[in-house]
Enzyme design. Structure first.
Site, PDB file in Angstrom:
ATOM      1  N   CYS A   2       0.839  -1.189   0.000  1.00 16.99           N
ATOM      2  CA  CYS A   2       0.000   0.000   0.000  1.00 16.99           C
ATOM      3  C   CYS A   2       0.875   1.241   0.000  1.00 16.99           C
ATOM      4  CB  CYS A   2      -0.932   0.077   1.207  1.00 16.99           C
ATOM      5  SG  CYS A   2      -2.029  -1.327   1.354  1.00 16.99           S
ATOM      6  N   ARG A  33       3.276   0.245  -5.325  1.00 18.02           N
ATOM      7  CA  ARG A  33       3.167  -0.407  -4.018  1.00 18.02           C
ATOM      8  C   ARG A  33       1.857  -1.167  -3.839  1.00 18.02           C
ATOM      9  NH1 ARG A  33       6.837   1.591  -0.400  1.00 18.02           N
ATOM     10  NH2 ARG A  33       5.595   0.782   1.306  1.00 18.02           N
ATOM     11  N   TRP A 129      -3.045  -2.459  -1.698  1.00 18.71           N
ATOM     12  CA  TRP A 129      -2.786  -3.845  -2.101  1.00 18.71           C
ATOM     13  C   TRP A 129      -3.478  -4.681  -1.044  1.00 18.71           C
ATOM     14  CZ3 TRP A 129      -0.175  -8.103   0.005  1.00 18.71           C
ATOM     15  CH2 TRP A 129       0.108  -9.144  -0.897  1.00 18.71           C
ATOM     16  N   ASN A 156      -0.727   1.581   5.959  1.00 19.27           N
ATOM     17  CA  ASN A 156       0.086   0.595   5.247  1.00 19.27           C
ATOM     18  C   ASN A 156       0.612  -0.381   6.287  1.00 19.27           C
ATOM     19  OD1 ASN A 156       1.902  -0.841   3.616  1.00 19.27           O
ATOM     20  ND2 ASN A 156       3.503   0.699   3.839  1.00 19.27           N
ATOM     21  N   GLY A 157       0.326  -1.688   6.114  1.00 20.95           N
ATOM     22  CA  GLY A 157       0.792  -2.690   7.079  1.00 20.95           C
ATOM     23  C   GLY A 157      -0.349  -3.614   7.459  1.00 20.95           C
ATOM     24  N   GLU A 545      15.447 -17.242 -11.616  1.00 23.32           N
ATOM     25  CA  GLU A 545      15.080 -15.837 -11.779  1.00 23.32           C
ATOM     26  C   GLU A 545      14.348 -15.622 -13.107  1.00 23.32           C
ATOM     27  OE1 GLU A 545      14.795 -13.456  -9.905  1.00 23.32           O
ATOM     28  OE2 GLU A 545      14.725 -11.705 -11.217  1.00 23.32           O
ATOM     29  N   LYS A 549      10.515 -14.204 -13.547  1.00 22.73           N
ATOM     30  CA  LYS A 549      10.124 -13.085 -14.416  1.00 22.73           C
ATOM     31  C   LYS A 549       8.988 -13.512 -15.339  1.00 22.73           C
ATOM     32  CE  LYS A 549      12.526 -10.002 -12.834  1.00 22.73           C
ATOM     33  NZ  LYS A 549      12.062 -10.626 -11.586  1.00 22.73           N
ATOM     34  N   GLU A 552       5.787 -13.707 -13.251  1.00 20.46           N
ATOM     35  CA  GLU A 552       5.214 -12.501 -12.657  1.00 20.46           C
ATOM     36  C   GLU A 552       4.761 -11.463 -13.663  1.00 20.46           C
ATOM     37  OE1 GLU A 552       9.445 -10.563 -11.130  1.00 20.46           O
ATOM     38  OE2 GLU A 552       7.668 -10.244  -9.943  1.00 20.46           O
ATOM     39  N   HIS A 568      15.745 -37.070 -12.765  1.00 18.77           N
ATOM     40  CA  HIS A 568      14.998 -37.534 -11.592  1.00 18.77           C
ATOM     41  C   HIS A 568      13.538 -37.110 -11.636  1.00 18.77           C
ATOM     42  CE1 HIS A 568      18.815 -38.808 -10.036  1.00 18.77           C
ATOM     43  NE2 HIS A 568      19.306 -37.600 -10.235  1.00 18.77           N
ATOM     44  N   LYS A 671       5.355  -4.004  -5.430  1.00 21.73           N
ATOM     45  CA  LYS A 671       6.821  -3.985  -5.429  1.00 21.73           C
ATOM     46  C   LYS A 671       7.410  -4.360  -4.067  1.00 21.73           C
ATOM     47  CE  LYS A 671      10.815  -2.533  -7.371  1.00 21.73           C
ATOM     48  NZ  LYS A 671      11.204  -3.593  -8.281  1.00 21.73           N
TER      49      LYS A 671
HETATM   50  C1  AGP Z   1      10.785  -9.864  -8.129  1.00 18.90           C
HETATM   51  O1  AGP Z   1      10.644  -9.375  -9.419  1.00 18.90           O
HETATM   52  C2  AGP Z   1       9.734  -9.462  -7.137  1.00 18.90           C
HETATM   53  N1  AGP Z   1       9.418  -8.094  -7.203  1.00 18.90           N
HETATM   54  C3  AGP Z   1       9.992 -10.011  -5.721  1.00 18.90           C
HETATM   55  O2  AGP Z   1      10.340 -11.375  -5.805  1.00 18.90           O
HETATM   56  C4  AGP Z   1      11.053  -9.281  -4.868  1.00 18.90           C
HETATM   57  O3  AGP Z   1      12.358  -9.540  -5.362  1.00 18.90           O
HETATM   58  C5  AGP Z   1      10.924  -9.764  -3.404  1.00 18.90           C
HETATM   59  O4  AGP Z   1       9.659  -9.412  -2.923  1.00 18.90           O
HETATM   60  C6  AGP Z   1      12.001  -9.191  -2.491  1.00 18.90           C
HETATM   61  O5  AGP Z   1      11.987  -7.802  -2.515  1.00 18.90           O
HETATM   62  P1  AGP Z   1      13.209  -6.960  -1.927  1.00 18.90           P
HETATM   63  O6  AGP Z   1      14.420  -7.233  -2.778  1.00 18.90           O
HETATM   64  O7  AGP Z   1      12.753  -5.537  -2.007  1.00 18.90           O
HETATM   65  O8  AGP Z   1      13.407  -7.427  -0.521  1.00 18.90           O
END
Ligand code: AGP
Length: 677
Positions: A2, A33, A129, A156-157, A545, A549, A552, A568, A671
């Site tokens: 948020c 956010r 969010w 936020n939280g 990774e 990507k 997501e 396996h 994010k």
């Molecule tokens: C990756 O593209 C995501 N946004 C997510 O996995 C992110 O890397 C993860 O939430 C950790 O965030 P940070 O590096 O800000 O701690």
């Protein structure tokens, strides 16, 4: 997650439309956010001038049930009991554009005079969010204490004890309208306000409320009982304060105690104050910011502000230093690119340089040992670790703790660190470390890696490691973040702002001549249902990774598979339809990856091989078969994964655009994950 954005103006003329536009713009900056719903709260009239007023001493000793006329602090603008009229609260599901459209409809339908100039006003705004309750208008913020909005709050939280508070408030006749944890906060404000036999200063009332809250929060409050005052506080979730005194309008006034806020000399001064989740939201207005610490309470009234700390419950202000942001507006703009993710992928060469600047010193062979200059080999100095270097060397092991992409970055770096430091290196996903309460010892060095520096799981794991007495090192991209402040020492990545939700340059901080070729490849993969990435060694991180990507942003099911595990189980998935990307650059696992490719080709697999430029063996595989190549420059083995991930980030980016999905704000994500479970 948020995003919170609030704006206070005093003796600064702003039309209601200007205030609304600013709130929308602030929210747009914070939309990364959370973007499932949004809301604002504003007034249509000027708030009254603050005046000397008879607040109680806050010990609750006075009789009666609060809200007493005689204690009303200030005369409002025509409202009963010195209170201001009910504010306007507008909330909409979806993006900020929806909220803006709804506000325009409201203004037209109600004949609201948006040209009216307000010289003293508090506006608060929020982008959500969802954690508790679906994205609906009623679950969106701001939340109000009651239909007349005595107290209005953005949050936020997560409030972990909200159910218990709700039960108590319900037993006192309160009716809840939302499914959120947040709604308890404005109702608790109202409850405490009316229960106390004396009227507390607004920040002190907020401290009373904070005392009853558990969990993580950043909050901004506005109240009809405290017209023209803004209060913000935080515990666990981030909140920054921006301050501006218009030129020639006097010095900046900060309060030494609660009583300074009312009727002081500062009331002739002009001031603008912002409280926001992130400095990027205020940068176009001011570069003077301070970061609130846990339990800090910001109070803005008249032409000044004060910061108190709820943990010591003292009436005296705590010193918090205003810093000048080194951030420019163009750093948070797309700058000619179509999307932030695309911009951030292309910024990687510069991000890498910035990460190394002042840290990597080169020495010419004929220089004195002390003369380190640019252009030759050889020393890396990490200023933030100089004092703890010896302790780290003596550690029993180094434990890297992170989530998501940051975890993959640790995985990519593990072997290099093991080789260089000759200490055991273990990796932990923060949430799993916490679930297991894994053993950590006093002679461990724990390294917490986080782009944002505010990921709740990583932060909780850090708190846990501290209680075990380990040396805690931070690696973050955000100066002043919770993780950089809570660690004993650390390194800032200096990779620059990352706004696209999908992390890219924070993973690497490279070499981008492949864009057109990768886009052509993306055309052939755009309709895939599933994609597999095979790799081993440090490139296992590349496979994980790349798969992340693809999930997501492109919303394609994808898996990163350790190629050593292929026989396996995963081999069963291989047929002529499933696209498989194999990372086979020249490193210690190269020969084994050739064998993997042979086995896959023997099963008619649809292969894309990521290999080094000019690799004739790989070119041989590609000649005459359905196998395609992505060729990348060769570098030292330890850095090859940094190069390898870039075309795979680009591949995910192009497939996403071709599929018509939102690259920068993918479905259901945000994010910074500032909540745990
Ligand atoms: C990756 O593209 C995501 N946004 C997510 O996995 C992110 O890397 C993860 O939430 C950790 O965030 P940070 O590096 O800000 O701690």
């Amino acid at each position: 997650m948020c995003g919170i954005y609030s704006y206070y103006n005093y003796h600064v003329s702003r039309s209601l439309q200007e205030i609304l536009d600013q709130l929308f713009q602030g929210l747009r900056r914070l939309e990364y956010r959370g973007y499932d719903s949004a809301g604002i709260c504003v007034d249509t009239d000027d708030a009254p001038e603050p005046a000397a007023c008879g607040y109680g001493d806050g010990d609750g000793a006075a009789a009666g049930n609060g809200h007493a006329h005689s204690l009303a602090p200030c005369q409002g603008s025509g409202a009963l009991d010195g209170d201001s009229p009910t504010p306007i609260v507008i909330k909409a599901v979806g993006k900020i554009a929806n909220l803006e459209a709804l506000a325009a409809e409201y203004v037209a339908a109600n004949g609201t005079d948006v040209a009216k100039v307000l010289r003293h006003h508090v506006g608060i705004a929020h982008t959500r969010w969802a954690t508790h309750g679906r994205p609906t208008p009623v679950n969106s913020h701001p939340h109000v204490s009651d239909p007349s909005a005595e107290f209005v709050v953005v949050h936020n939280g997560i409030i972990t004890n909200y159910a218990a508070i709700k039960e108590i408030l319900v037993s006192h006749g309160e009716e809840f309208v939302s499914e959120t944890d947040t709604e308890v906060i404005p109702k608790l404000c109202k409850y405490v306000y009316h229960q106390l036999g004396t009227k507390l200063p607004f920040p002190k009332l907020v401290m009373e409320v904070m005392r009853r809250l558990e969990g993580a929060f950043a909050l901004v409050f506005k109240s009809r009982h405290y017209p023209g005052e803004m209060v913000a506080c935080r515990r666990g979730s981030p909140l920054i304060v921006g301050v501006k005194v218009p030129q020639g309008k006097g010095p900046l006034a900060s309060f030494r105690s609660f009583s300074d806020a009312y009727g002081g000399a500062h009331n002739s001064q002009a001031i603008e104050v912002w409280a926001a989740s992130d400095a990027s939201a205020v940068i176009e207005h001011t570069k003077k910011v301070l970061v609130l610490e846990d339990d800090d309470v910001l109070h803005v009234a008249g032409g000044g502000y004060g910061i108190y700390n709820a943990a010591n419950r003292g009436d005296e202000a705590v010193p918090r230093v205003l810093q000048t942001l080194q951030l420019e507006v163009d750093q948070i703009m797309k700058g000619g690119y179509d999307h932030f993710m695309q911009k951030e992928i292309h910024e990687q060469p510069e991000a890498l340089l910035q990460t190394m600047r002042g840290r990597v010193m080169f020495r010419r062979p004929d220089d004195e040992p002390s003369a380190y200059v640019a252009g030759a080999a050889s020393r890396i100095t990490l200023g933030g670790l100089v004092d703890t270097k010896a302790t780290i060397r003596r550690a029993r092991r180094i434990m890297f703790v992170a989530c998501g992409t940051s975890y993959h970055a640790c995985l990519a770096a593990r072997q290099t660190i093991e080789d260089l430091v000759e200490l055991p290196v273990v990796l932990e996903l923060a949430s799993d470390l916490l679930d297991r309460r894994a053993p950590i010892f006093r002679d461990d060095t724990c390294v917490f890696v986080s782009q944002s520096g505010e990921t709740a799981d990583t932060l909780r794991a850090l708190e846990y490691a501290k209680t075990r007495g380990a040396l805690c090192v931070g690696v973050t991209n955000t100066v002043g973040s919770a993780i950089s402040r809570a660690t004993h020492c650390g390194i800032h990545q200096n990779a620059g702002y990352e706004i696209g939700v999908a992390s890219t340059k924070a993973y690497t901080s490279q070499v981008l001549g492949l864009d057109a070729k990768v886009r052509a490849l993306a055309e052939t993969l755009r309709d895939s249902q599933s994609l597999l990435f095979f790799a081993r060694g440090s490139n296992y991180a590349t496979a994980l990774e790349a798969a992340l990507k693809m999930k997501e942003v492109a919303l394609i099911h994808s898996e990163g598979i350790l190629a050593g595990e292929m026989k396996h189980g995963p081999l069963a998935l291989v047929d002529e339809h499933m696209p498989i990307i194999v990372v086979a650059t020249r490193d210690g696992t190269y020969a084994k990856m050739q064998s993997v490719i042979e086995q896959l080709l023997a099963r008619d697999a649809r292969l894309i091989i990521l290999c080094n430029e000019g690799d004739e063996r790989m070119q041989g595989y590609a000649a005459g078969s359905r196998c395609q190549l992505i060729e990348v420059p060769q570098t030292v083995e330890q850095l090859q994964p940094v190069v390898n991930i870039v075309p795979l980030q680009l591949l995910a980016y192009h497939i996403t655009v071709l599929r018509g999905h939102n690259v920068d704000q993918p479905r259901n994500l945000a994010k910074s994950v500032t909540v745990t479970d």
